[in-house]
Scaffold this motif. Structure first.
Motif, PDB file in Angstrom:
ATOM      1  N   SER A 239       0.825  -1.208   0.000  1.00  0.00           N
ATOM      2  CA  SER A 239       0.000   0.000   0.000  1.00  0.00           C
ATOM      3  C   SER A 239       0.860   1.260   0.000  1.00  0.00           C
ATOM      4  N   HIS A 240       0.528   2.173  -0.906  1.00  0.00           N
ATOM      5  CA  HIS A 240       1.208   3.478  -0.958  1.00  0.00           C
ATOM      6  C   HIS A 240       1.014   4.230   0.366  1.00  0.00           C
ATOM      7  N   TYR A 241      -0.221   4.275   0.817  1.00  0.00           N
ATOM      8  CA  TYR A 241      -0.555   4.985   2.059  1.00  0.00           C
ATOM      9  C   TYR A 241       0.170   4.359   3.253  1.00  0.00           C
ATOM     10  N   ALA A 242       0.170   3.032   3.334  1.00  0.00           N
ATOM     11  CA  ALA A 242       0.792   2.353   4.478  1.00  0.00           C
ATOM     12  C   ALA A 242       2.299   2.593   4.510  1.00  0.00           C
ATOM     13  N   TRP A 243       2.937   2.611   3.320  1.00  0.00           N
ATOM     14  CA  TRP A 243       4.386   2.851   3.302  1.00  0.00           C
ATOM     15  C   TRP A 243       4.704   4.279   3.726  1.00  0.00           C
ATOM     16  N   LEU A 244       3.883   5.243   3.298  1.00  0.00           N
ATOM     17  CA  LEU A 244       4.096   6.617   3.757  1.00  0.00           C
ATOM     18  C   LEU A 244       3.991   6.698   5.279  1.00  0.00           C
ATOM     19  N   LYS A 245       3.050   5.964   5.851  1.00  0.00           N
ATOM     20  CA  LYS A 245       2.891   5.961   7.309  1.00  0.00           C
ATOM     21  C   LYS A 245       4.105   5.334   7.993  1.00  0.00           C
ATOM     22  N   ARG A 246       4.715   4.348   7.346  1.00  0.00           N
ATOM     23  CA  ARG A 246       5.959   3.788   7.904  1.00  0.00           C
ATOM     24  C   ARG A 246       7.061   4.840   7.895  1.00  0.00           C
ATOM     25  N   LEU A 247       7.123   5.616   6.803  1.00  0.00           N
ATOM     26  CA  LEU A 247       8.109   6.704   6.743  1.00  0.00           C
ATOM     27  C   LEU A 247       7.893   7.686   7.884  1.00  0.00           C
ATOM     28  N   GLU A 248       6.640   7.967   8.168  1.00  0.00           N
ATOM     29  CA  GLU A 248       6.323   8.886   9.269  1.00  0.00           C
ATOM     30  C   GLU A 248       6.838   8.339  10.594  1.00  0.00           C
ATOM     31  N   GLY A 249       6.739   7.034  10.761  1.00  0.00           N
ATOM     32  CA  GLY A 249       7.238   6.403  11.984  1.00  0.00           C
ATOM     33  C   GLY A 249       8.737   6.519  12.147  1.00  0.00           C
ATOM     34  N   TRP A 250       9.451   6.709  11.053  1.00  0.00           N
ATOM     35  CA  TRP A 250      10.907   6.881  11.112  1.00  0.00           C
ATOM     36  C   TRP A 250      11.299   8.352  11.228  1.00  0.00           C
ATOM     37  N   GLY A 251      10.292   9.233  11.345  1.00  0.00           N
ATOM     38  CA  GLY A 251      10.577  10.651  11.559  1.00  0.00           C
ATOM     39  C   GLY A 251      10.418  11.524  10.341  1.00  0.00           C
ATOM     40  N   ILE A 252       9.923  10.983   9.241  1.00  0.00           N
ATOM     41  CA  ILE A 252       9.728  11.760   8.012  1.00  0.00           C
ATOM     42  C   ILE A 252       8.360  12.446   8.073  1.00  0.00           C
ATOM     43  N   PRO A 253       8.292  13.766   7.955  1.00  0.00           N
ATOM     44  CA  PRO A 253       7.006  14.463   8.063  1.00  0.00           C
ATOM     45  C   PRO A 253       6.121  14.266   6.830  1.00  0.00           C
ATOM     46  N   LEU A 254       4.845  13.974   7.069  1.00  0.00           N
ATOM     47  CA  LEU A 254       3.847  13.856   6.010  1.00  0.00           C
ATOM     48  C   LEU A 254       2.839  14.983   6.147  1.00  0.00           C
ATOM     49  N   SER A 255       1.993  15.119   5.120  1.00  0.00           N
ATOM     50  CA  SER A 255       0.903  16.080   5.213  1.00  0.00           C
ATOM     51  C   SER A 255      -0.121  15.606   6.234  1.00  0.00           C
ATOM     52  N   LYS A 256      -0.577  16.520   7.070  1.00  0.00           N
ATOM     53  CA  LYS A 256      -1.629  16.179   8.031  1.00  0.00           C
ATOM     54  C   LYS A 256      -2.947  15.896   7.319  1.00  0.00           C
ATOM     55  N   GLU A 257      -3.020  16.250   6.032  1.00  0.00           N
ATOM     56  CA  GLU A 257      -4.253  16.056   5.257  1.00  0.00           C
ATOM     57  C   GLU A 257      -4.245  14.747   4.474  1.00  0.00           C
ATOM     58  N   LEU A 258      -3.186  13.935   4.617  1.00  0.00           N
ATOM     59  CA  LEU A 258      -3.104  12.670   3.881  1.00  0.00           C
ATOM     60  C   LEU A 258      -4.263  11.752   4.282  1.00  0.00           C
ATOM     61  N   ARG A 259      -4.996  11.267   3.279  1.00  0.00           N
ATOM     62  CA  ARG A 259      -6.146  10.384   3.541  1.00  0.00           C
ATOM     63  C   ARG A 259      -6.176   9.277   2.483  1.00  0.00           C
ATOM     64  N   ARG A 260      -6.912   8.190   2.841  1.00  0.00           N
ATOM     65  CA  ARG A 260      -7.279   7.182   1.848  1.00  0.00           C
ATOM     66  C   ARG A 260      -8.733   7.418   1.469  1.00  0.00           C
TER      67      ARG A 260
END
Length: 748
Positions: A239-260
């Motif tokens: 999943s594209h969304y799930a991998w981005l969330k993994r990046l967030e867990g490693w300290g990479i900032p994502l958009s607070k508006e990211l949704r599925r």
């Protein structure tokens, strides 16, 4: 435990605490401690590192600022290209995108990852073993600029990833941007100093990131938001969304508006809701990006050379304003492109004063019907570039004037040409035109042209700015004594450059042709021209008929010609009743209108002559006499040599001592070259530079291209050959290594 061991342990503890607080503050937007406590931790760490310099590491939170200024930004080649997104400018285009995916994928419902399209500067940030090692701008998608030192100063970019389960190699991609509040503070500070403020947050972010002094970048309120990734050393999962969330867990900032979101209605709902809140956000956005969530489906759909087929940017409508076209002027770009620019009565568009707007080219002017004096709607395309959208015809004054393309370049007076099939008009004074001077000289000196070692882009710009060099021949008048006076040059460097200039005088005819910078004449075409023409005098005397052999009857298409021949073969005994043109028109062949029948009858006065004609004799076509030179390229070549300025510049180069082997002393005629007619593609890591291998192949008559096709004879594959190797295998192209290549070359 020794004092040093205690200091090391405390340093590691402090760094871990600070990284944790950075993650809470910048990624989760949920700080655990007040600013004063955070500042105390930073101060303690800085003191300890000051007392124990051997404990300082590049990924320490204290190392974001302090690098010395640089003279330029180095080039970085992206391991995975950073291609653009396709745009959907309307709800209908978004629906069309969704339908294409539904047709291609057998899934009941499509799920998308949705997020705002930030208005900033795209970057690629590379981590190895969890540590930031490089950051680069998007550039042209293949090559960008190294901005590592500047990106390290941005607080939202972690210097070391959190956790320990990240991939060994991880490239994250996202947008460097400036918040509206940060932009307002920055401009207030600039204006307080009496300097000119930035026009908008995007310009401020781009200018700040590309600073040569990272200490300046560190003072700018830049932020980073991740939206994707590049090279990975492990699979990103499903999943594209799930991998981005993994990046967030490693300290990479994502958009607070990211949704599925699910399906077309989910996309529409997300877009409409964000559009309602657009003005309340603390950052500029110009649309919404929708990406297919299932990664296997992304892989299945693939990408064009320009954009992925599984993603789209749904753009917000640009704000438009009404104003008047006061005049239209023509600007000359660095490659000679003549661009019409509308001078407008100043008007505020999206908070920016717009007084000029591009009209792109004459086709656009005619399509939109723009006249000088018209009332027009203007918008900032993508909320950035001003453009004329449409004319308010009902408000047109009686005294408006048409826009006319100049016949001579407004800068140098050379002819302006616009080849058939091209929208852009161009100045033909390539070696002479001041507007093109810097780019012409850079190209002339480049490695694949005259290969003048030590004459880099910055030095060319300096020489032109000092008015020392006006055209390529002036380079050969430079002396070591004069060059040594330049900043950062020195006597040795000056002497080396003069020696390199002297070496470059002995070249090949193909390199010399390529060095002239004739539009669309690349290395392969230059090689073909060198093989076709007996020296520069013959080439300068070219006409378009030297490149193209026109056949057939004007107006007759290939399909019409094929149907006519089929009819004649099926009816061998049918003879014309009356005149040839009447008979041909009566056959009712699709496309064979009365005027075309008359043109055929003029070329073929009787039925027997027509029956013996070949297909190429009937339909309008042209045969190329030089490989790679069609009608458009022929027009560029003829137009270039027709200019007295260019011919004089070439004569001055020859007078300066440039020379090459004559055809009679060349190693072999084209027909005798052992690899003539063979096409090679080179890929992977090799033991020698590709240019050297390419030149050896071309000397023996081979053609070297950049992409695999059924027409490719050989793929020379080195280490890490990648996708070209797989494609060659699927097409049955012969794959060789360097030893096999040496055998081929030796046999020649």
């Amino acid at each position: 435990m020794t004092m040093s061991d205690e200091a090391r342990a405390r340093v590691e503890t402090l760094r871990a605490e600070i990284r944790h607080h950075n993650y809470r503050y910048y990624v989760l937007d949920d700080p655990e401690v007040p600013d004063a406590e955070y500042d105390r931790l930073i101060s303690e760490l800085r003191d300890l590192e000051g007392a124990h310099p051997d404990l300082v590491t590049p990924d320490s939170p204290t190392q974001r600022v302090g690098a010395e200024p640089r003279s330029d930004l180095l080039e970085v080649r992206h391991r995975v290209p950073m291609i653009s997104l396709d745009n959907a400018m309307s709800d209908e285009k978004l629906a069309e995108f969704h339908r294409r995916l539904q047709t291609a994928l057998p899934e009941a419902s499509l799920v998308y990852a949705a997020e705002p399209k930030l208005d900033g500067l795209a970057v690629n940030i590379r981590y190895e073993s969890g540590v930031l090692v490089q950051a680069a701008t998007r550039g042209d998608g293949t090559r960008g600029e190294d901005v590592s030192l500047n990106v390290r100063t941005i607080q939202t970019v972690p210097l070391r990833l959190m956790g320990d389960d990240w991939p060994e190699i991880l490239e994250v991609r996202g947008e460097i941007y400036m918040s509206r509040s940060g932009f307002a503070r920055l401009n207030a500070e600039i204006e307080a100093r009496g300097d000119r403020p930035f026009a908008n947050p995007r310009n401020a972010a781009a200018g700040s990131l590309r600073q040569l002094d990272p200490r300046v970048t560190a003072k700018r309120p830049l932020k980073f938001c991740c939206y994707g990734w590049g090279e990975l050393s492990e699979s990103p999962g499903e999943s594209h969304y799930a991998w981005l969330k993994r990046l967030e867990g490693w300290g990479i900032p994502l958009s607070k508006e990211l949704r599925r979101v699910e399906g077309l209605e989910g996309c529409r709902g997300y877009f409409d809701a964000l559009a309602q809140r657009r003005d309340d956000l603390d950052y500029e956005i110009d649309g919404v990006v929708f990406k297919l969530d299932r990664l296997a489906a992304q892989q299945q759909l693939g990408a064009t050379v320009h954009h992925p087929r599984w993603a789209v940017a749904r753009k917000f409508p640009a704000q438009e304003e009404l104003t008047e076209v006061l005049d239209v002027e023509f600007q000359v770009g660095r490659t000679g492109a003549i661009t019409p620019v509308a001078r407008l009565r100043p008007v505020q568009v999206s908070g920016v004063t717009v007084s000029n707007a591009t009209l792109h080219n004459m086709d656009e002017i005619l399509r939109k019907g723009v006249r000088i004096g018209d009332q027009v709607f203007v918008r900032r395309a993508g909320d950035v570039i001003p453009e004329v959208v449409r004319v308010v015809v009902e408000r047109r004054p009686a005294e408006t004037r048409p826009v006319e393309l100049p016949s001579q370049c407004p800068v140098c007076g050379s002819d302006v040409i616009r080849p058939d099939g091209e929208a852009v008009a161009r100045c033909t004074g390539g070696l002479y035109c001041p507007a093109q001077r810097k780019e012409a000289i850079k190209h002339f000196a480049s490695r694949r042209a005259m290969d003048i070692d030590g004459l880099g882009d910055k030095l060319v710009e300096q020489l032109v700015d000092l008015d020392w060099v006006h055209e390529p021949a002036d380079l050969y008048q430079l002396t070591a004594e004069r060059l040594a006076r330049l900043e950062r040059m020195g006597e040795k460097s000056a002497a080396n450059l003069v020696a390199a200039l002297e070496r470059s005088k002995q070249t090949t005819f193909a390199r010399f042709i390529y060095s002239l910078g004739i539009r669309e004449v690349g290395e392969a075409t230059a090689q073909a021209l060198a093989g076709r023409f007996d020296g520069i005098k013959a080439l300068m005397a070219v006409r378009e008929t030297d490149f193209l052999q026109k056949r057939g009857v004007k107006g007759i298409g290939q399909e019409t010609a094929e149907k006519l021949l089929t009819y004649l073969q099926a009816h061998p005994d049918v003879a014309p009743q009356g005149g040839m043109s009447d008979w041909l028109a009566s056959l009712k062949i699709p496309g064979l209108t009365r005027p075309r029948a008359e043109a055929l009858a003029e070329a073929f006065p009787d039925a027997e002559t027509l029956r013996t004609a070949k297909l190429d004799d009937l339909y309008s076509n042209s045969a190329r006499l030089v490989e790679g030179v069609g009608p458009i390229v022929a027009a560029h070549i003829v137009g270039f040599f027709a200019q007295t300025h260019n011919r004089d510049a070439i004569e001055r180069l020859l007078a300066a001592g440039i020379r090459w082997s004559t055809p009679s002393s060349a190693p072999a005629a084209a027909a005798e070259q052992p690899l003539a007619g063979k096409t090679f593609v080179i890929t992977g890591t090799l033991s020698r530079p590709r240019d050297e291998i390419k030149e050896r192949l071309q000397r023996q008559g081979a053609k070297v291209t950049g992409s695999i096709s059924k027409k490719t004879d050989y793929l020379l594959a080195g280490a890490d050959a990648g996708s070209k190797l797989a494609k060659a295998q699927s097409l049955g192209v012969e794959i060789i290594d360097e030893l096999a290549l040496e055998d081929l070359l030796t046999q020649g």
